[in-house]
Design a protein around this motif. Structure first.
Motif, PDB file in Angstrom:
ATOM      1  N   VAL A  12       0.208   1.993   4.987  1.00  0.00           N
ATOM      2  CA  VAL A  12       0.076   1.800   3.469  1.00  0.00           C
ATOM      3  C   VAL A  12      -1.400   2.953   2.870  1.00  0.00           C
ATOM      4  CG1 VAL A  12       0.527   0.879   1.392  1.00  0.00           C
ATOM      5  CG2 VAL A  12       1.975   0.645   3.126  1.00  0.00           C
ATOM      6  N   THR A  27      -2.877  -5.761  -1.571  1.00  0.00           N
ATOM      7  CA  THR A  27      -1.354  -5.475  -0.361  1.00  0.00           C
ATOM      8  C   THR A  27      -0.444  -6.532  -0.567  1.00  0.00           C
ATOM      9  OG1 THR A  27      -2.876  -4.260   0.747  1.00  0.00           O
ATOM     10  CG2 THR A  27      -0.933  -4.601   1.816  1.00  0.00           C
ATOM     11  N   GLY A  45       3.563  -2.806   0.644  1.00  0.00           N
ATOM     12  CA  GLY A  45       2.921  -2.264  -0.297  1.00  0.00           C
ATOM     13  C   GLY A  45       1.383  -2.556  -0.741  1.00  0.00           C
ATOM     14  N   VAL A  58       7.454   6.755   2.690  1.00  0.00           N
ATOM     15  CA  VAL A  58       6.697   5.773   1.079  1.00  0.00           C
ATOM     16  C   VAL A  58       7.167   5.782  -0.240  1.00  0.00           C
ATOM     17  CG1 VAL A  58       4.638   5.558  -0.430  1.00  0.00           C
ATOM     18  CG2 VAL A  58       4.243   6.218   2.486  1.00  0.00           C
TER      19      VAL A  58
END
Length: 71
Positions: A12, A27, A45, A58
């Motif tokens: 991410v 996060t 995420g 994503v």
């Protein structure tokens, strides 16, 4: 599972850094299916100041902070 979580968090942040997304916030980890003996369904995420476009890996879901303090 923690090793997988770490790899996903890294992914991410790498993707966000690659898109030059400023101000990456905390996060998070969301567990959809918890099965310690089988497959697990997790979502990782990061909070961003502005919406970003998703891609094949994503998903960009939006959340807006409420105007009042009901959250």
């Amino acid at each position: 599972m923690l090793a997988v979580r770490g790899k996903l968090v890294d992914e991410v942040h790498t993707r966000l850094d690659g898109r030059s997304v400023p101000d990456i916030g905390p996060t998070f980890l969301r567990l959809h299916v918890i099965d310690m003996d089988g497959l697990m369904d997790v979502e990782v995420g990061a909070v961003t100041r502005e919406a970003i476009e998703g891609d094949d890996r994503v998903r960009a879901d939006g959340w807006e902070e409420p105007a009042d303090d009901s959250a």
